[in-house]
Design an enzyme around this catalytic site. Structure first.
Site, PDB file in Angstrom:
ATOM      1  N   LEU B  64       3.747   1.195 -12.148  1.00 22.85           N
ATOM      2  CA  LEU B  64       4.729   2.267 -12.309  1.00 22.85           C
ATOM      3  C   LEU B  64       5.089   2.436 -13.779  1.00 22.85           C
ATOM      4  O   LEU B  64       5.804   3.358 -14.138  1.00 22.85           O
ATOM      5  CB  LEU B  64       5.984   1.966 -11.483  1.00 22.85           C
ATOM      6  CG  LEU B  64       5.749   1.562 -10.013  1.00 22.85           C
ATOM      7  CD1 LEU B  64       7.082   1.460  -9.278  1.00 22.85           C
ATOM      8  CD2 LEU B  64       4.837   2.550  -9.298  1.00 22.85           C
ATOM      9  N   ARG B  65       4.630   1.519 -14.636  1.00 16.36           N
ATOM     10  CA  ARG B  65       4.836   1.583 -16.105  1.00 16.36           C
ATOM     11  C   ARG B  65       6.302   1.455 -16.489  1.00 16.36           C
ATOM     12  O   ARG B  65       6.697   1.943 -17.546  1.00 16.36           O
ATOM     13  CB  ARG B  65       4.287   2.889 -16.679  1.00 16.36           C
ATOM     14  CG  ARG B  65       2.857   3.220 -16.281  1.00 16.36           C
ATOM     15  CD  ARG B  65       1.851   2.232 -16.791  1.00 16.36           C
ATOM     16  NE  ARG B  65       0.492   2.787 -16.721  1.00 16.36           N
ATOM     17  CZ  ARG B  65      -0.594   2.057 -16.922  1.00 16.36           C
ATOM     18  NH1 ARG B  65      -0.507   0.766 -17.201  1.00 16.36           N
ATOM     19  NH2 ARG B  65      -1.793   2.612 -16.873  1.00 16.36           N
ATOM     20  N   ASP B 307      -4.764   0.918  -6.946  1.00 15.76           N
ATOM     21  CA  ASP B 307      -4.891   0.427  -8.325  1.00 15.76           C
ATOM     22  C   ASP B 307      -4.407   1.508  -9.293  1.00 15.76           C
ATOM     23  O   ASP B 307      -5.033   1.793 -10.314  1.00 15.76           O
ATOM     24  CB  ASP B 307      -6.333   0.016  -8.638  1.00 15.76           C
ATOM     25  CG  ASP B 307      -6.428  -0.816  -9.926  1.00 15.76           C
ATOM     26  OD1 ASP B 307      -5.369  -1.283 -10.405  1.00 15.76           O
ATOM     27  OD2 ASP B 307      -7.541  -0.985 -10.441  1.00 15.76           O
ATOM     28  N   HIS B 311      -1.551   7.459 -16.842  1.00 13.83           N
ATOM     29  CA  HIS B 311      -1.608   7.505 -18.315  1.00 13.83           C
ATOM     30  C   HIS B 311      -1.101   8.841 -18.818  1.00 13.83           C
ATOM     31  O   HIS B 311      -1.242   9.864 -18.143  1.00 13.83           O
ATOM     32  CB  HIS B 311      -3.052   7.348 -18.800  1.00 13.83           C
ATOM     33  CG  HIS B 311      -3.570   5.957 -18.721  1.00 13.83           C
ATOM     34  ND1 HIS B 311      -3.068   4.937 -19.497  1.00 13.83           N
ATOM     35  CD2 HIS B 311      -4.554   5.413 -17.971  1.00 13.83           C
ATOM     36  CE1 HIS B 311      -3.738   3.819 -19.226  1.00 13.83           C
ATOM     37  NE2 HIS B 311      -4.634   4.077 -18.293  1.00 13.83           N
TER      38      HIS B 311
END
Lengths: 330, 425
Positions: B64-65, B307, B311
């Protein structure tokens, strides 16, 4: 094949020059013929033709180069282009400006053609996908992928000495794994119907599944050289000794160095080529390099004509016959 | 809150069945299947005729960054994408910035999910070593107490086999699951494409299968040595599937997943250096893809994951070897999975088990099955709705899809978590 025709315009003419793969025999032959028409330019008092007059070419080198860059510059000058040459400090671009920003800033200076060398495989395609319409990209070496103008000057050299490819056996010797030159050469030789293309290297420098490119594989230089008509030696980078790819330069020379004695296994009129810069005593013995079968220096001078040919074809002119009268722009 | 879903076809993953059954929900639980419990009065009724009712999907590997990389994604954006796509639970690997190696970061993630999230359950996987540095063990007991569901060093190497052995011993003592993505970093090197004809032709630095299999062989031996319950993530090679199959046959406490894109793509899809096809482990060849599908069908591979690696545009706007690896996968997980049924890889209930019951059981999570007394995490899916994949329409902040232009069937009409409708199309 996944290689789309980004290199060609709607009429099948060269728009970019990125890789030999994706081109056909007719275009390669046209490049060689066009280059032939330019060889005479070098012999004139005024070595210039106005094919690129009014055009600006940027030489963008993200990796060091002497020979490729200088022959490109000479080719551009002889075609009367305006030239901007930049050695781009890669660490600076990594830190700040992105590659695309660098490219777009230069585009804003009305560049018509980019000659680009970059350490990433695929970078030439990347740039070609992102330039404005009408701007062309010439690949002067992208990572380990292709170096198409080098391959074409090698083809020019082979044709100059051997005339026809169809009966030839050609051996490419050395660091095939890391060599963009080898990849372009293999595609070009096969497109030009070469009878047999051999690659000769220790297994650590041989790419996996290289036979899928249309070559036969030899682990042994002496066997691989048997009856070949052309021997192309590749440069061995010194850093290959690190990382366990090779034991030592000495052992490499013992197994894969081209000596006068080994060259005897090739055809008696075989020619010896090297894209340079060569390591004497590592991949090639001095006596071979300077010997009568070596055409290494001729390769360099043909490089200028071949690069002139590619650039003139990109701006829509096939050689001197269809161009304006030479010598007008001194 | 009570809810009655009528006329839907319920996919039973435990009994491998599809039956038309009414479902009754109350207080966050499933309270009735087929018939309402005594005294049940629905406040809301959803008619699910011609639609499937599935347990909410549990994605056992999704980034989820958050915290740390807001330019790529955040908990708000990615949980919104999750619930829109029927994913009700997400296991997140510890390589956030800072890494999930301390209780404060775990609490931060839970807090952000409560504040900004869209009700999806977020399950942090704790770092196996401090700072993912590979040298010192993390405070696994405290992290467990704070809600970490497993421990992993994500894609970061461990300093030695000794550290790995001790980490696995220690995890075993905590009854904790260890998650390993088998990867030998020396063999990986600077590689960015599968070692084979395509990488050779494109001149791309290559990644041999042994980068995965040599590591996996060692990892399996350390499971045998330590007895630590271990889950292998994102397998990519045919030989890995064989090794896991053999290790399972010996009775080792292991499980495995693969990323769903590995079941559809191969290195051919790199085409002309398409950086959206850059993944680690790399896209491999047809034989690997087929072996992964077979392993999925025969139970060697227990789970499917997205996965998910969202970005920002710039991360992929680079020459292939310099681009960042990973595919934004939340928006395509279910549609790709349903394609496996259409392509006869496995039955619908068996497929859904890989995305629900199996990860729930391996990671010890609620939900994953439709049964009386279970958590009411359910989704309603229209299996016939046709759509064309377009990154611009993704809910995820990451538009880096590898499936642009693909034809898909099946989309989520309702997502329910804890018995509440959190998404409705």
């Amino acid at each position: 094949m996944p290689n789309s025709n980004i290199q060609l315009d709607d009429n099948g003419r060269l728009r970019h020059f990125l890789s030999i793969e994706g081109l056909d025999q007719a275009i390669l032959t046209e490049i060689l013929d066009t280059a032939g028409s330019f060889t005479s330019v070098a012999d004139r008092t005024i070595k210039k033709v106005p094919i690129l007059r009014g055009k600006t070419v940027a030489n963008l080198f993200f990796e060091a180069s002497t020979r490729t860059r200088s022959t490109f510059e000479l080719a551009e000058q002889r075609l009367s282009a305006d030239i901007l040459s930049l050695n781009v400090d890669t660490s600076a671009t990594v830190k700040g400006e992105s590659l695309l920003d660098t490219l777009q800033n230069l585009e804003a200076m009305q560049i018509d053609m980019f000659v680009i060398r970059h350490q990433d495989s695929g970078s030439a395609h990347f740039f070609a996908q992102h330039v404005r319409p009408g701007v062309s990209v010439l690949n002067a070496g992208d990572g380990q992928h292709e170096h198409p103008t080098q391959a074409m000057l090698d083809m020019y050299t082979i044709r100059h000495y051997k005339r026809d490819f169809s009966g030839l056996r050609v051996a490419i010797v050395g660091d095939i794994l890391h060599s963009r030159v080898a990849r372009s050469q293999i595609h070009a030789l096969n497109l030009l119907n070469t009878a047999e293309v051999r690659v000769i290297a220790p297994r650590t420098l041989m790419p996996v599944a290289v036979e899928s490119l249309g070559v036969s594989i030899y682990d042994d230089l002496e066997k691989g050289l048997a009856d070949v008509d052309v021997v192309i030696m590749l440069r061995l980078q010194r850093e290959r000794m690190r990382g366990a790819l090779l034991p030592s330069e000495k052992e490499y020379f013992r197994k894969f160095g081209l000596s006068q004695e080994r060259l005897q296994r090739a055809s008696p009129d075989a020619i010896v080529m090297h894209p340079g810069p060569a390591n004497r005593g590592v991949e090639i013995e001095s006596s071979v390099m300077d010997g009568k079968q070596s055409v290494i220096l001729q390769q360099v001078s043909f490089g200028i004509s071949v690069r002139m040919a590619v650039m003139s074809m990109i701006v829509g002119q096939s050689g001197l016959s269809s161009g304006p009268q030479p010598g007008g722009d001194a | 809150m009570s809810l009655h879903i009528c006329n839907g076809r319920v996919v039973g993953v435990a009994e491998s069945s599809i039956r038309t059954l009414d479902v009754y929900l109350q207080n966050g639980k499933i309270v009735g299947l087929g018939s309402a419990p005594n005294g049940f009065r629905a406040k809301q009724v959803i008619d699910a005729e011609n639609r499937l009712i599935l347990p909410g999907l549990i994605d056992c590997q999704a980034r989820l960054r958050d915290p740390g990389e807001p330019e790529k994604a955040n908990i708000e954006s990615e949980t919104r994408a999750a619930v829109k796509n029927g994913i009700t639970g997400l296991c997140i690997p510890p390589d956030t910035q800072p890494p999930i190696d301390n209780s404060a970061t775990v609490e931060l993630i839970h807090h952000r999910n409560e504040m900004f999230g869209h009700q999806a359950r977020v399950f942090p996987i704790g770092a196996l070593t401090r700072g993912l540095g590979g040298e010192q063990l993390s405070n696994m007991a405290s992290l467990c107490a704070n809600g970490c569901v497993a421990f992993s060093n994500a894609k970061h190497p461990l300093a030695s086999n000794l550290v790995q052995r001790r980490a696995m011993d220690y995890a075993r003592g905590q009854q904790a699951l260890v998650v390993i993505q088998p990867l030998d970093h020396d063999l990986l090197g600077s590689g960015c494409a599968h070692e084979g004809a395509i990488a050779t032709r494109l001149g791309l630095p290559s990644i041999p299968e042994a980068a995965e299999t040599a590591a996996l062989a060692k990892d399996i031996e350390l499971v045998a040595q330590t007895g630590a319950r271990t889950h292998f993530g994102q397998l990519s090679c045919a030989r890995s599937v064989d090794m896991v199959r053999r290790a399972k046959a010996k009775g080792l406490p292991i499980s495995a997943d693969c990323a769903i894109h590995q079941l559809f793509l191969t290195d051919h899809d790199i085409g002309n250096f398409d950086s959206n096809m850059l993944t680690i482990p790399p896209l491999r060849v047809q034989a690997d893809r087929d072996a992964l599908r077979k392993g999925l069908a025969d139970g060697t591979i227990d789970c499917l994951c997205s996965d998910h690696q969202p970005h920002e545009v710039d991360a992929k706007l680079k020459p292939f070897p310099s681009a960042e690896p990973g595919i934004s996968g939340l928006d395509t997980l279910l549609a790709l999975a349903l394609r496996l049924v259409a392509e006869d890889v496995l039955s619908l209930p068996d497929l859904i088990a890989k995305l629900t019951m199996n990860p729930a059981s391996i990671f010890g999570l609620p939900g994953g099955n439709i049964g009386v007394g279970e958590a009411a995490d359910l989704i309603i899916v229209d299996p016939d709705s046709h759509w064309i994949c377009d990154a611009a329409a993704f809910v995820s902040k990451g538009k880096n899809t590898a499936f642009q232009g693909w034809d898909f069937h099946g989309s989520v009409t309702h997502t329910l978590i804890d018995g509440k409708v959190v998404y409705q199309s």
